[in-house]
Design a protein around this motif. Structure first.
Motif, PDB file in Angstrom:
ATOM      1  N   LEU A   1      32.360 -18.267  -4.701  1.00 41.30           N
ATOM      2  CA  LEU A   1      33.385 -17.494  -5.388  1.00 41.30           C
ATOM      3  C   LEU A   1      34.245 -16.753  -4.377  1.00 41.30           C
ATOM      4  O   LEU A   1      33.738 -15.938  -3.602  1.00 41.30           O
ATOM      5  CB  LEU A   1      32.725 -16.511  -6.353  1.00 41.30           C
ATOM      6  CG  LEU A   1      33.621 -15.507  -7.059  1.00 41.30           C
ATOM      7  CD1 LEU A   1      34.642 -16.213  -7.940  1.00 41.30           C
ATOM      8  CD2 LEU A   1      32.783 -14.541  -7.876  1.00 41.30           C
ATOM      9  N   VAL A   2      35.558 -17.038  -4.395  1.00 38.63           N
ATOM     10  CA  VAL A   2      36.496 -16.400  -3.476  1.00 38.63           C
ATOM     11  C   VAL A   2      37.484 -15.571  -4.284  1.00 38.63           C
ATOM     12  O   VAL A   2      38.277 -16.118  -5.057  1.00 38.63           O
ATOM     13  CB  VAL A   2      37.270 -17.445  -2.635  1.00 38.63           C
ATOM     14  CG1 VAL A   2      38.157 -16.744  -1.609  1.00 38.63           C
ATOM     15  CG2 VAL A   2      36.327 -18.429  -1.964  1.00 38.63           C
ATOM     16  N   ASP A   3      37.418 -14.253  -4.111  1.00 37.00           N
ATOM     17  CA  ASP A   3      38.352 -13.351  -4.788  1.00 37.00           C
ATOM     18  C   ASP A   3      38.446 -12.074  -3.964  1.00 37.00           C
ATOM     19  O   ASP A   3      37.424 -11.544  -3.534  1.00 37.00           O
ATOM     20  CB  ASP A   3      37.872 -13.034  -6.212  1.00 37.00           C
ATOM     21  CG  ASP A   3      38.968 -12.454  -7.075  1.00 37.00           C
ATOM     22  OD1 ASP A   3      39.592 -11.449  -6.653  1.00 37.00           O
ATOM     23  OD2 ASP A   3      39.202 -12.976  -8.166  1.00 37.00           O
TER      24      ASP A   3
ATOM     25  N   ALA B   1      35.775  -5.821  -7.704  1.00 40.99           N
ATOM     26  CA  ALA B   1      35.326  -5.656  -9.092  1.00 40.99           C
ATOM     27  C   ALA B   1      35.251  -7.013  -9.793  1.00 40.99           C
ATOM     28  O   ALA B   1      34.289  -7.283 -10.520  1.00 40.99           O
ATOM     29  CB  ALA B   1      36.257  -4.707  -9.844  1.00 40.99           C
ATOM     30  N   VAL B   2      36.241  -7.866  -9.577  1.00 43.28           N
ATOM     31  CA  VAL B   2      36.233  -9.198 -10.187  1.00 43.28           C
ATOM     32  C   VAL B   2      35.093 -10.026  -9.606  1.00 43.28           C
ATOM     33  O   VAL B   2      34.357 -10.683 -10.344  1.00 43.28           O
ATOM     34  CB  VAL B   2      37.590  -9.912  -9.983  1.00 43.28           C
ATOM     35  CG1 VAL B   2      37.522 -11.360 -10.429  1.00 43.28           C
ATOM     36  CG2 VAL B   2      38.696  -9.168 -10.732  1.00 43.28           C
ATOM     37  N   ARG B   3      34.942  -9.996  -8.289  1.00 42.74           N
ATOM     38  CA  ARG B   3      33.852 -10.748  -7.632  1.00 42.74           C
ATOM     39  C   ARG B   3      32.501 -10.363  -8.213  1.00 42.74           C
ATOM     40  O   ARG B   3      31.712 -11.218  -8.605  1.00 42.74           O
ATOM     41  CB  ARG B   3      33.816 -10.468  -6.121  1.00 42.74           C
ATOM     42  CG  ARG B   3      34.702 -11.291  -5.287  1.00 42.74           C
ATOM     43  CD  ARG B   3      34.364 -11.218  -3.795  1.00 42.74           C
ATOM     44  NE  ARG B   3      34.016  -9.918  -3.283  1.00 42.74           N
ATOM     45  CZ  ARG B   3      34.883  -9.014  -2.832  1.00 42.74           C
ATOM     46  NH1 ARG B   3      36.183  -9.274  -2.846  1.00 42.74           N
ATOM     47  NH2 ARG B   3      34.463  -7.854  -2.371  1.00 42.74           N
ATOM     48  N   ASN B   4      32.243  -9.072  -8.276  1.00 42.16           N
ATOM     49  CA  ASN B   4      30.933  -8.613  -8.741  1.00 42.16           C
ATOM     50  C   ASN B   4      30.718  -8.895 -10.220  1.00 42.16           C
ATOM     51  O   ASN B   4      29.619  -9.262 -10.632  1.00 42.16           O
ATOM     52  CB  ASN B   4      30.760  -7.135  -8.421  1.00 42.16           C
ATOM     53  CG  ASN B   4      30.658  -6.895  -6.919  1.00 42.16           C
ATOM     54  OD1 ASN B   4      30.120  -7.724  -6.190  1.00 42.16           O
ATOM     55  ND2 ASN B   4      31.197  -5.796  -6.450  1.00 42.16           N
ATOM     56  N   SER B   5      31.758  -8.747 -11.013  1.00 41.32           N
ATOM     57  CA  SER B   5      31.662  -9.034 -12.446  1.00 41.32           C
ATOM     58  C   SER B   5      31.376 -10.518 -12.687  1.00 41.32           C
ATOM     59  O   SER B   5      30.502 -10.870 -13.480  1.00 41.32           O
ATOM     60  CB  SER B   5      32.957  -8.619 -13.137  1.00 41.32           C
ATOM     61  OG  SER B   5      32.950  -9.005 -14.476  1.00 41.32           O
ATOM     62  N   LEU B   6      32.125 -11.379 -11.999  1.00 47.15           N
ATOM     63  CA  LEU B   6      31.900 -12.817 -12.146  1.00 47.15           C
ATOM     64  C   LEU B   6      30.523 -13.222 -11.631  1.00 47.15           C
ATOM     65  O   LEU B   6      29.846 -14.054 -12.228  1.00 47.15           O
ATOM     66  CB  LEU B   6      32.984 -13.616 -11.429  1.00 47.15           C
ATOM     67  CG  LEU B   6      34.319 -13.695 -12.137  1.00 47.15           C
ATOM     68  CD1 LEU B   6      35.346 -14.409 -11.263  1.00 47.15           C
ATOM     69  CD2 LEU B   6      34.180 -14.409 -13.468  1.00 47.15           C
TER      70      LEU B   6
ATOM     71  N   PRO C   1      35.010 -12.432   0.154  1.00 43.18           N
ATOM     72  CA  PRO C   1      36.084 -11.491  -0.147  1.00 43.18           C
ATOM     73  C   PRO C   1      37.474 -11.983   0.265  1.00 43.18           C
ATOM     74  O   PRO C   1      38.477 -11.441  -0.193  1.00 43.18           O
ATOM     75  CB  PRO C   1      35.695 -10.243   0.641  1.00 43.18           C
ATOM     76  CG  PRO C   1      34.893 -10.764   1.786  1.00 43.18           C
ATOM     77  CD  PRO C   1      34.174 -11.983   1.252  1.00 43.18           C
ATOM     78  N   THR C   2      37.522 -13.004   1.106  1.00 45.39           N
ATOM     79  CA  THR C   2      38.802 -13.541   1.579  1.00 45.39           C
ATOM     80  C   THR C   2      38.702 -15.056   1.757  1.00 45.39           C
ATOM     81  O   THR C   2      37.605 -15.584   1.988  1.00 45.39           O
ATOM     82  CB  THR C   2      39.207 -12.945   2.943  1.00 45.39           C
ATOM     83  OG1 THR C   2      38.258 -13.369   3.932  1.00 45.39           O
ATOM     84  CG2 THR C   2      39.294 -11.424   2.904  1.00 45.39           C
ATOM     85  N   PRO C   3      39.836 -15.744   1.701  1.00 41.88           N
ATOM     86  CA  PRO C   3      39.819 -17.179   2.014  1.00 41.88           C
ATOM     87  C   PRO C   3      39.324 -17.446   3.429  1.00 41.88           C
ATOM     88  O   PRO C   3      38.597 -18.419   3.668  1.00 41.88           O
ATOM     89  CB  PRO C   3      41.287 -17.589   1.850  1.00 41.88           C
ATOM     90  CG  PRO C   3      41.850 -16.595   0.892  1.00 41.88           C
ATOM     91  CD  PRO C   3      41.147 -15.303   1.214  1.00 41.88           C
TER      92      PRO C   3
END
Length: 123
Positions: free
Chosen positions: A10-12, A16-21, A36-38
């Motif tokens: 998961l890349v975002d 908050a979005v990363r942890n929620s997903l 956290p980054t590409p």
């Protein structure tokens, strides 16, 4: 019983979005690795076989489509799901040209269904 991949990458850039997903996907039985980054993903020497990628479209420096282009040029053929706050026809067309499995608009109610559908169809 549906077979889950070894891991979802998961890349975002939004924590908050990363942890929620991550929480949501783990509740569905998936293992999740966060980036956290590409650039963090691109720094990996090898990506796990059997995995898939969930990539945010809008990120600073490198957007999701450019990240997929770079991965494809390195021979990475893992299934990719692109997520975005706003999905347009143009974005879908560009994503399709890169072999992206699905483009999903946030909130991501259909993400797990899309991931399972694509991964279960693989030989």
């Amino acid at each position: 019983m549906l077979k889950a991949p070894d891991v979802i990458l998961l890349v975002d850039d939004d924590a908050a979005v990363r942890n929620s997903l991550k929480f949501s996907l783990e509740m569905e039985g998936f293992s999740v690795r966060l980036y956290p980054t590409p650039e963090a993903l691109l720094a990996e020497d090898e990506l796990p076989a059997g995995s898939c990628l969930v990539i945010d479209y809008r990120m600073p420096e490198i957007d999701g489509l450019e990240l997929v282009e770079r991965l494809r040029s390195r021979g990475v053929t893992l299934p990719v799901f692109l997520i975005s706050g706003r999905v347009t026809r143009s974005l879908r067309a560009r994503a399709s040209g890169l072999g992206i499995c699905d483009v999903l608009e946030k909130p991501l109610a259909d993400l797990v269904v899309s991931i399972r559908r694509v991964l279960d169809a693989r030989p």
